[in-house]
Scaffold this motif. Sequence first.
Motif, PDB file in Angstrom:
ATOM      1  N   SER A   1       0.817  -1.218   0.000  1.00  0.00           N
ATOM      2  CA  SER A   1       0.000   0.000   0.000  1.00  0.00           C
ATOM      3  C   SER A   1       0.848   1.265   0.000  1.00  0.00           C
ATOM      4  O   SER A   1       0.364   2.342  -0.349  1.00  0.00           O
ATOM      5  CB  SER A   1      -0.940   0.010   1.206  1.00  0.00           C
ATOM      6  N   GLU A   2       2.126   1.125   0.363  1.00  0.00           N
ATOM      7  CA  GLU A   2       3.037   2.278   0.352  1.00  0.00           C
ATOM      8  C   GLU A   2       3.755   2.420  -0.985  1.00  0.00           C
ATOM      9  O   GLU A   2       4.576   3.319  -1.139  1.00  0.00           O
ATOM     10  CB  GLU A   2       4.027   2.148   1.515  1.00  0.00           C
ATOM     11  N   ARG A   3       3.446   1.553  -1.927  1.00  0.00           N
ATOM     12  CA  ARG A   3       3.843   1.665  -3.329  1.00  0.00           C
ATOM     13  C   ARG A   3       5.352   1.871  -3.517  1.00  0.00           C
ATOM     14  O   ARG A   3       5.801   2.907  -4.029  1.00  0.00           O
ATOM     15  CB  ARG A   3       3.072   2.799  -3.984  1.00  0.00           C
ATOM     16  N   PRO A   4       6.143   0.888  -3.114  1.00  0.00           N
ATOM     17  CA  PRO A   4       7.599   1.042  -3.261  1.00  0.00           C
ATOM     18  C   PRO A   4       8.048   1.256  -4.699  1.00  0.00           C
ATOM     19  O   PRO A   4       9.011   1.988  -4.945  1.00  0.00           O
ATOM     20  CB  PRO A   4       8.146  -0.266  -2.672  1.00  0.00           C
ATOM     21  N   ALA A   5       7.356   0.633  -5.674  1.00  0.00           N
ATOM     22  CA  ALA A   5       7.751   0.824  -7.072  1.00  0.00           C
ATOM     23  C   ALA A   5       7.570   2.274  -7.494  1.00  0.00           C
ATOM     24  O   ALA A   5       8.405   2.827  -8.233  1.00  0.00           O
ATOM     25  CB  ALA A   5       6.943  -0.104  -7.973  1.00  0.00           C
ATOM     26  N   GLU A   6       6.500   2.908  -7.045  1.00  0.00           N
ATOM     27  CA  GLU A   6       6.283   4.316  -7.380  1.00  0.00           C
ATOM     28  C   GLU A   6       7.325   5.203  -6.717  1.00  0.00           C
ATOM     29  O   GLU A   6       7.724   6.243  -7.260  1.00  0.00           O
ATOM     30  CB  GLU A   6       4.876   4.735  -6.981  1.00  0.00           C
ATOM     31  N   LEU A   7       7.772   4.785  -5.548  1.00  0.00           N
ATOM     32  CA  LEU A   7       8.809   5.543  -4.844  1.00  0.00           C
ATOM     33  C   LEU A   7      10.116   5.526  -5.636  1.00  0.00           C
ATOM     34  O   LEU A   7      10.759   6.566  -5.816  1.00  0.00           O
ATOM     35  CB  LEU A   7       9.017   4.939  -3.462  1.00  0.00           C
ATOM     36  N   VAL A   8      10.500   4.352  -6.117  1.00  0.00           N
ATOM     37  CA  VAL A   8      11.705   4.261  -6.953  1.00  0.00           C
ATOM     38  C   VAL A   8      11.516   5.093  -8.220  1.00  0.00           C
ATOM     39  O   VAL A   8      12.418   5.838  -8.642  1.00  0.00           O
ATOM     40  CB  VAL A   8      12.012   2.797  -7.302  1.00  0.00           C
ATOM     41  N   ARG A   9      10.335   4.987  -8.817  1.00  0.00           N
ATOM     42  CA  ARG A   9      10.058   5.718 -10.057  1.00  0.00           C
ATOM     43  C   ARG A   9      10.143   7.224  -9.846  1.00  0.00           C
ATOM     44  O   ARG A   9      10.575   7.958 -10.759  1.00  0.00           O
ATOM     45  CB  ARG A   9       8.658   5.330 -10.567  1.00  0.00           C
ATOM     46  N   TRP A  10       9.752   7.702  -8.671  1.00  0.00           N
ATOM     47  CA  TRP A  10       9.829   9.137  -8.372  1.00  0.00           C
ATOM     48  C   TRP A  10      11.266   9.626  -8.569  1.00  0.00           C
ATOM     49  O   TRP A  10      11.498  10.669  -9.182  1.00  0.00           O
ATOM     50  CB  TRP A  10       9.364   9.401  -6.941  1.00  0.00           C
ATOM     51  N   TRP A  11      12.213   8.849  -8.063  1.00  0.00           N
ATOM     52  CA  TRP A  11      13.613   9.244  -8.205  1.00  0.00           C
ATOM     53  C   TRP A  11      14.102   9.092  -9.635  1.00  0.00           C
ATOM     54  O   TRP A  11      14.841   9.941 -10.144  1.00  0.00           O
ATOM     55  CB  TRP A  11      14.480   8.416  -7.245  1.00  0.00           C
ATOM     56  N   VAL A  12      13.702   8.018 -10.287  1.00  0.00           N
ATOM     57  CA  VAL A  12      14.120   7.804 -11.674  1.00  0.00           C
ATOM     58  C   VAL A  12      13.682   8.962 -12.558  1.00  0.00           C
ATOM     59  O   VAL A  12      14.418   9.389 -13.467  1.00  0.00           O
ATOM     60  CB  VAL A  12      13.534   6.472 -12.199  1.00  0.00           C
TER      61      VAL A  12
END
Length: 272
Positions: free
Chosen positions: A164-175
């Motif tokens: 629910s904390e969306r780790p993939a989106e977190l990585v994508r934010w930095w990318v």
Amino acid sequence: MTDHSALIDRSKPSIARVYDYLLGGKENYAVDREVGDFFLRDLPGSAEIAHANRRALVRAVGAMAREGVQQFVDMGSGLPTADNVHQVALRHVPQARVAYVDHDPTVLVHGRALLAAAGRSTLVQADLREPESIRDHPDVRRLIDFNEPVAVVFSGVLHHLDDSERPAELVRWWVDRVPPGSLVYISHFRSGGNEETRIAERKLQDSFGRGRWRTDEEILALFDGLELLEPGLLPCSLWRPDPEADGTAAPSAEDDLTVWERLISCALARMP
């Protein structure tokens, strides 16, 4: 300066302090040792997960420095130990700069003491789930030029986030906010489909109230949009092993690993 020591909660286990205990450190309390002793006593050999993860991080920092990256952002850096990111990076790149990020006040207390004389490193208190606050932190902005390639490090931290904390989106934010040539390193607890995985995962969830181990496919999805570098996603003990580091023969296949070594994987990728 804020007295972070006053904010340390000694009644609840800390992820950073449990890792510290498993790695043989001394910056931990009874509540942390209780969690760590479960792994040492009830799951013998499981502490190798922490050691394999740390050794892979050391190799990864060297690899990123040899790729020409001179600045690093280490998410969820944890307590200082031997061969910290800035120490490894400086052996390869004398002008390396490192921003450490952690929300645990224990890390702030001990980490800032270590970095006081380092000069080219900083440690900021922030939550990796709030990436904008990290990127905009004045100490990070002072040290890290986001117009130049950056190495973003997620070593043993994303498995502490729920889906629910969306780790993939977190990585994508930095990318989406670093230039071409930037690197992303991730190590992650790996679902083994066995009883050891289930017991260990349940203990971490019960202790910290969060987190999930993921399959190889789910870990690879964290690198979406990036160019995965050789040798791809592998158990940490198999990822670019360095037999000269400890004088032992490097394992050559997953069958050579213990069940615990198979439960932590890593990969390095480049922003195209």
